[in-house]
Design a protein around this motif. Structure first.
Motif, PDB file in Angstrom:
ATOM      1  N   MET A   1       0.839  -1.175   0.000  1.00  5.28           N
ATOM      2  CA  MET A   1       0.000   0.000   0.000  1.00  5.28           C
ATOM      3  C   MET A   1       0.884   1.237   0.000  1.00  5.28           C
ATOM      4  O   MET A   1       1.818   1.333   0.788  1.00  5.28           O
ATOM      5  CB  MET A   1      -0.894  -0.007   1.237  1.00  5.28           C
ATOM      6  CG  MET A   1      -1.730   1.218   1.382  1.00  5.28           C
ATOM      7  SD  MET A   1      -2.796   1.095   2.816  1.00  5.28           S
ATOM      8  CE  MET A   1      -3.829   2.477   2.506  1.00  5.28           C
ATOM      9  N   ASP A  50       0.138  -2.952   4.869  1.00  2.97           N
ATOM     10  CA  ASP A  50      -1.322  -2.960   4.979  1.00  2.97           C
ATOM     11  C   ASP A  50      -1.839  -1.611   5.465  1.00  2.97           C
ATOM     12  O   ASP A  50      -1.087  -0.742   5.889  1.00  2.97           O
ATOM     13  CB  ASP A  50      -1.788  -4.085   5.917  1.00  2.97           C
ATOM     14  CG  ASP A  50      -1.154  -4.005   7.293  1.00  2.97           C
ATOM     15  OD1 ASP A  50      -1.169  -2.925   7.912  1.00  2.97           O
ATOM     16  OD2 ASP A  50      -0.622  -5.028   7.747  1.00  2.97           O
ATOM     17  N   TRP A  51      -3.147  -1.499   5.392  1.00  3.87           N
ATOM     18  CA  TRP A  51      -3.853  -0.266   5.746  1.00  3.87           C
ATOM     19  C   TRP A  51      -3.525   0.174   7.172  1.00  3.87           C
ATOM     20  O   TRP A  51      -3.199   1.336   7.418  1.00  3.87           O
ATOM     21  CB  TRP A  51      -5.354  -0.528   5.586  1.00  3.87           C
ATOM     22  CG  TRP A  51      -6.235   0.606   5.902  1.00  3.87           C
ATOM     23  CD1 TRP A  51      -6.840   0.862   7.090  1.00  3.87           C
ATOM     24  CD2 TRP A  51      -6.624   1.660   5.027  1.00  3.87           C
ATOM     25  NE1 TRP A  51      -7.582   2.009   7.003  1.00  3.87           N
ATOM     26  CE2 TRP A  51      -7.472   2.508   5.748  1.00  3.87           C
ATOM     27  CE3 TRP A  51      -6.341   1.952   3.694  1.00  3.87           C
ATOM     28  CZ2 TRP A  51      -8.045   3.648   5.182  1.00  3.87           C
ATOM     29  CZ3 TRP A  51      -6.912   3.083   3.131  1.00  3.87           C
ATOM     30  CH2 TRP A  51      -7.746   3.920   3.868  1.00  3.87           C
ATOM     31  N   ILE A  80      -3.996   1.265  -3.072  1.00  4.20           N
ATOM     32  CA  ILE A  80      -4.156   0.024  -2.316  1.00  4.20           C
ATOM     33  C   ILE A  80      -4.109  -1.125  -3.311  1.00  4.20           C
ATOM     34  O   ILE A  80      -5.024  -1.313  -4.115  1.00  4.20           O
ATOM     35  CB  ILE A  80      -5.482   0.034  -1.542  1.00  4.20           C
ATOM     36  CG1 ILE A  80      -5.522   1.281  -0.643  1.00  4.20           C
ATOM     37  CG2 ILE A  80      -5.656  -1.239  -0.735  1.00  4.20           C
ATOM     38  CD1 ILE A  80      -6.899   1.659  -0.169  1.00  4.20           C
ATOM     39  N   ARG A  81      -3.005  -1.872  -3.278  1.00  6.17           N
ATOM     40  CA  ARG A  81      -2.785  -2.948  -4.245  1.00  6.17           C
ATOM     41  C   ARG A  81      -2.193  -4.155  -3.513  1.00  6.17           C
ATOM     42  O   ARG A  81      -0.975  -4.317  -3.443  1.00  6.17           O
ATOM     43  CB  ARG A  81      -1.837  -2.462  -5.339  1.00  6.17           C
ATOM     44  CG  ARG A  81      -1.803  -3.334  -6.559  1.00  6.17           C
ATOM     45  CD  ARG A  81      -0.998  -2.668  -7.646  1.00  6.17           C
ATOM     46  NE  ARG A  81      -1.032  -3.471  -8.858  1.00  6.17           N
ATOM     47  CZ  ARG A  81      -0.216  -3.313  -9.877  1.00  6.17           C
ATOM     48  NH1 ARG A  81       0.711  -2.368  -9.839  1.00  6.17           N
ATOM     49  NH2 ARG A  81      -0.319  -4.081 -10.930  1.00  6.17           N
ATOM     50  N   PRO A  82      -3.071  -4.971  -2.933  1.00  7.92           N
ATOM     51  CA  PRO A  82      -2.590  -6.116  -2.147  1.00  7.92           C
ATOM     52  C   PRO A  82      -1.654  -7.023  -2.948  1.00  7.92           C
ATOM     53  O   PRO A  82      -1.834  -7.234  -4.148  1.00  7.92           O
ATOM     54  CB  PRO A  82      -3.881  -6.866  -1.784  1.00  7.92           C
ATOM     55  CG  PRO A  82      -4.957  -5.822  -1.860  1.00  7.92           C
ATOM     56  CD  PRO A  82      -4.526  -4.905  -2.972  1.00  7.92           C
TER      57      PRO A  82
END
Length: 111
Positions: A1, A50-51, A80-82
């Motif tokens: 992220m 992560d967020w 946001i690109r897991p």
């Protein structure tokens, strides 16, 4: 992220409107986080897994600015690109490769 953010106080009471001390406090929080980051004249970018991890740093950076004014402004943009890591530099590397592949003297003339 990836997150790009800018945080600054208002109502500082400074005649020159400078906020560099407040921004320095925020950037110090980012640097202490250990996350990959980059600061430019307008934004600080952070990359995290992560967020929750990234937003915790943004919140703490915002809290660090609070004492410098009567209110705080936060501007934030997130990618946001897991499953992806290393994008803080990876996106720029791909951009540079794309720019290098553009002909400099095509039908529209030299660049």
């Amino acid at each position: 992220m990836l997150v790009a953010f800018s945080v600054a106080p208002s109502g500082t009471g400074r005649a020159d409107g400078s906020v560099h001390d407040a921004v320095a406090a925020a950037v110090a929080v980012v640097r202490a986080s250990g996350l990959p980051h980059r600061t430019t004249s307008m934004f600080t970018e952070i990359e995290g897994p992560d967020w929750d991890t990234v937003m915790d740093v943004v919140k703490r950076a915002t809290d660090a600015v609070m004492p410098f004014g009567s209110r705080v402004s936060l501007v934030l943009k997130a990618d946001i690109r897991p499953g992806y890591a290393g994008e803080l530099d990876g996106k720029l590397e791909r951009l540079e490769q794309a720019i290098e592949s553009i002909p400099t003297d095509g039908p529209t003339g030299p660049a």
